[in-house]
Each structure stands twice: as structure tokens, then as C-alpha cells.
Design a protein around this motif. Structure first.
Motif, PDB file in Angstrom:
ATOM      1  N   GLN A 192      19.424  -5.256  36.282  1.00  0.00           N
ATOM      2  CA  GLN A 192      18.278  -5.037  35.396  1.00  0.00           C
ATOM      3  C   GLN A 192      18.591  -5.535  33.993  1.00  0.00           C
ATOM      4  O   GLN A 192      17.739  -6.122  33.333  1.00  0.00           O
ATOM      5  N   ALA A 193      19.808  -5.273  33.521  1.00  0.00           N
ATOM      6  CA  ALA A 193      20.203  -5.700  32.176  1.00  0.00           C
ATOM      7  C   ALA A 193      20.240  -7.225  32.082  1.00  0.00           C
ATOM      8  O   ALA A 193      19.774  -7.806  31.100  1.00  0.00           O
ATOM      9  N   ILE A 194      20.754  -7.877  33.110  1.00  0.00           N
ATOM     10  CA  ILE A 194      20.820  -9.344  33.118  1.00  0.00           C
ATOM     11  C   ILE A 194      19.414  -9.928  33.111  1.00  0.00           C
ATOM     12  O   ILE A 194      19.125 -10.863  32.360  1.00  0.00           O
ATOM     13  N   GLU A 195      18.536  -9.370  33.919  1.00  0.00           N
ATOM     14  CA  GLU A 195      17.153  -9.851  33.969  1.00  0.00           C
ATOM     15  C   GLU A 195      16.444  -9.634  32.637  1.00  0.00           C
ATOM     16  O   GLU A 195      15.729 -10.512  32.145  1.00  0.00           O
ATOM     17  N   ALA A 196      16.657  -8.473  32.021  1.00  0.00           N
ATOM     18  CA  ALA A 196      16.047  -8.189  30.714  1.00  0.00           C
ATOM     19  C   ALA A 196      16.560  -9.160  29.659  1.00  0.00           C
ATOM     20  O   ALA A 196      15.789  -9.665  28.838  1.00  0.00           O
ATOM     21  N   HIS A 231      17.203 -14.629  16.142  1.00  0.00           N
ATOM     22  CA  HIS A 231      15.880 -14.022  15.987  1.00  0.00           C
ATOM     23  C   HIS A 231      15.415 -13.301  17.254  1.00  0.00           C
ATOM     24  O   HIS A 231      14.415 -12.596  17.229  1.00  0.00           O
ATOM     25  N   ARG A 232      16.141 -13.426  18.354  1.00  0.00           N
ATOM     26  CA  ARG A 232      15.784 -12.740  19.605  1.00  0.00           C
ATOM     27  C   ARG A 232      16.530 -11.415  19.768  1.00  0.00           C
ATOM     28  O   ARG A 232      16.317 -10.705  20.750  1.00  0.00           O
ATOM     29  N   LEU A 233      17.366 -11.042  18.799  1.00  0.00           N
ATOM     30  CA  LEU A 233      18.179  -9.835  18.928  1.00  0.00           C
ATOM     31  C   LEU A 233      17.337  -8.568  19.054  1.00  0.00           C
ATOM     32  O   LEU A 233      17.566  -7.759  19.955  1.00  0.00           O
ATOM     33  N   ASP A 234      16.368  -8.357  18.188  1.00  0.00           N
ATOM     34  CA  ASP A 234      15.572  -7.123  18.228  1.00  0.00           C
ATOM     35  C   ASP A 234      14.788  -6.979  19.535  1.00  0.00           C
ATOM     36  O   ASP A 234      14.825  -5.903  20.149  1.00  0.00           O
ATOM     37  N   PRO A 235      14.085  -8.017  20.001  1.00  0.00           N
ATOM     38  CA  PRO A 235      13.398  -7.870  21.292  1.00  0.00           C
ATOM     39  C   PRO A 235      14.357  -7.593  22.452  1.00  0.00           C
ATOM     40  O   PRO A 235      14.052  -6.805  23.346  1.00  0.00           O
ATOM     41  N   VAL A 236      15.528  -8.224  22.437  1.00  0.00           N
ATOM     42  CA  VAL A 236      16.517  -8.005  23.498  1.00  0.00           C
ATOM     43  C   VAL A 236      17.033  -6.571  23.432  1.00  0.00           C
ATOM     44  O   VAL A 236      17.129  -5.894  24.458  1.00  0.00           O
ATOM     45  N   ARG A 237      17.360  -6.099  22.245  1.00  0.00           N
ATOM     46  CA  ARG A 237      17.839  -4.721  22.083  1.00  0.00           C
ATOM     47  C   ARG A 237      16.803  -3.727  22.594  1.00  0.00           C
ATOM     48  O   ARG A 237      17.136  -2.782  23.312  1.00  0.00           O
ATOM     49  N   ASP A 238      15.536  -3.946  22.252  1.00  0.00           N
ATOM     50  CA  ASP A 238      14.474  -3.052  22.702  1.00  0.00           C
ATOM     51  C   ASP A 238      14.331  -3.070  24.222  1.00  0.00           C
ATOM     52  O   ASP A 238      14.158  -2.019  24.852  1.00  0.00           O
ATOM     53  N   ALA A 239      14.395  -4.240  24.831  1.00  0.00           N
ATOM     54  CA  ALA A 239      14.267  -4.356  26.284  1.00  0.00           C
ATOM     55  C   ALA A 239      15.427  -3.674  26.997  1.00  0.00           C
ATOM     56  O   ALA A 239      15.237  -3.004  28.016  1.00  0.00           O
ATOM     57  N   LEU A 240      16.638  -3.815  26.455  1.00  0.00           N
ATOM     58  CA  LEU A 240      17.801  -3.175  27.067  1.00  0.00           C
ATOM     59  C   LEU A 240      17.733  -1.657  26.918  1.00  0.00           C
ATOM     60  O   LEU A 240      18.075  -0.919  27.849  1.00  0.00           O
ATOM     61  N   ALA A 241      17.290  -1.174  25.765  1.00  0.00           N
ATOM     62  CA  ALA A 241      17.160   0.266  25.560  1.00  0.00           C
ATOM     63  C   ALA A 241      16.113   0.844  26.508  1.00  0.00           C
ATOM     64  O   ALA A 241      16.278   1.960  27.020  1.00  0.00           O
ATOM     65  N   GLU A 242      15.068   0.089  26.770  1.00  0.00           N
ATOM     66  CA  GLU A 242      13.989   0.544  27.642  1.00  0.00           C
ATOM     67  C   GLU A 242      14.453   0.769  29.081  1.00  0.00           C
ATOM     68  O   GLU A 242      13.974   1.674  29.753  1.00  0.00           O
ATOM     69  N   ILE A 243      15.427  -0.027  29.546  1.00  0.00           N
ATOM     70  CA  ILE A 243      15.912   0.145  30.915  1.00  0.00           C
ATOM     71  C   ILE A 243      17.087   1.114  31.005  1.00  0.00           C
ATOM     72  O   ILE A 243      17.553   1.410  32.098  1.00  0.00           O
ATOM     73  N   GLY A 244      17.581   1.589  29.853  1.00  0.00           N
ATOM     74  CA  GLY A 244      18.621   2.608  29.882  1.00  0.00           C
ATOM     75  C   GLY A 244      20.006   2.180  29.450  1.00  0.00           C
ATOM     76  O   GLY A 244      20.961   2.928  29.639  1.00  0.00           O
ATOM     77  N   VAL A 245      20.145   0.992  28.872  1.00  0.00           N
ATOM     78  CA  VAL A 245      21.444   0.576  28.341  1.00  0.00           C
ATOM     79  C   VAL A 245      21.707   1.408  27.092  1.00  0.00           C
ATOM     80  O   VAL A 245      20.910   1.406  26.155  1.00  0.00           O
ATOM     81  N   THR A 246      22.826   2.131  27.076  1.00  0.00           N
ATOM     82  CA  THR A 246      23.074   3.095  26.002  1.00  0.00           C
ATOM     83  C   THR A 246      23.865   2.547  24.827  1.00  0.00           C
ATOM     84  O   THR A 246      23.912   3.181  23.782  1.00  0.00           O
ATOM     85  N   GLY A 247      24.503   1.401  24.972  1.00  0.00           N
ATOM     86  CA  GLY A 247      25.264   0.866  23.847  1.00  0.00           C
ATOM     87  C   GLY A 247      25.624  -0.587  24.041  1.00  0.00           C
ATOM     88  O   GLY A 247      25.622  -1.104  25.160  1.00  0.00           O
ATOM     89  N   MET A 248      25.919  -1.240  22.939  1.00  0.00           N
ATOM     90  CA  MET A 248      26.343  -2.634  22.974  1.00  0.00           C
ATOM     91  C   MET A 248      27.075  -2.955  21.680  1.00  0.00           C
ATOM     92  O   MET A 248      26.929  -2.258  20.690  1.00  0.00           O
ATOM     93  N   THR A 249      27.843  -4.011  21.723  1.00  0.00           N
ATOM     94  CA  THR A 249      28.512  -4.521  20.535  1.00  0.00           C
ATOM     95  C   THR A 249      27.852  -5.844  20.182  1.00  0.00           C
ATOM     96  O   THR A 249      27.629  -6.685  21.052  1.00  0.00           O
TER      97      THR A 249
END
Length: 112
Positions: free
Chosen positions: A72-76, A11-29
Motif C-alpha cells: 500500500q505504501a509503495i502504491e501510494a 514539491h510532491r512531499l506534502d501530498p506524499v506525506r498525506d497519502a502515507l499517513a492516510e494508509i497508516g504509515v506512522t513515521g518516516m525520515t
């Protein structure tokens, strides 16, 4: 470059995805996985009968990123996935030796 593997509650996937996108992470599996940690599963009651669930549903994220974005990604990940409950998950950080984009042949940072 860093390869970040995070195992979090589904249930934390969407908030994590949004936080990572906000800092500039362009992709994930993302993979749906099952597992347990120190809690060794949990007990549940179904139709009055108690039974043990040994493997709990989790989501595994795999992220390849440049060194300057890794912290930044680890902290997010850590702040966004945290609920304060047992079983919040883990973050693993590995050094990434090489990345190759198959389509273009680009390597390393350009391939990310």
C-alpha cells in the motif's frame, strides 16, 4: 518488514506525506538531497547566460514498515509522487532484517 527508500521531487512531499499517513504509515525520515538520473541534469538560463545544473534538488524518504502495509505504501508513493515529467524519482524496496527501539528495547514490528 520492508525498508522503503523513495527519491521524489520536493514539491510532491506534502501530498506524499498525506497519502502515507492516510494508509497508516506512522513515521518516516526525510532528507534534502541532490542528484540526477538519465536526464543528467538540466540547462537553465540565468541573467541571459545559459548554464548546466548537474545535480537537481530532490527529497529522499526513508520508511520502515510491516510487510502487510508495504505494498500500500509503495502504491501510494508511486501514484502521489508521479507528475508525468522526467525526474519524478525512484522507489527502492529492501528487506529489513531487524529493528530495535533504543528507548524501550522493543524489536521488529513492535519497534515500528
Amino acid at each position: 518488514m520492508k525498508y522503503i527508500i523513495a527519491v521524489i521531487k520536493p514539491h510532491r512531499l506534502d501530498p506524499v506525506r498525506d497519502a502515507l499517513a492516510e494508509i497508516g504509515v506512522t513515521g518516516m525520515t526525510v532528507s534534502e538531497v541532490q542528484g540526477y538520473g538519465r536526464q543528467r541534469g538540466q540547462k537553465e538560463i540565468y541573467r541571459g547566460a545559459e548554464y548546466e545544473v548537474h545535480f537537481l534538488p530532490k527529497v529522499k524518504l526513508e520508511i520502515a514498515t510491516d510487510d502487510d502495509l508495504a505494498e500500500q505504501a509503495i502504491e501510494a508513493l508511486q501514484t502521489t509522487a508521479q507528475t508525468g515529467q522526467i525526474g519524478d524519482g525512484k522507489v527502492f524496496v529492501l528487506d529489513l532484517a531487524q529493528v530495535i527501539r533504543i528507548r524501550t528495547g522493543e524489536t521488529d514490528a513492535e519497534a515500528l
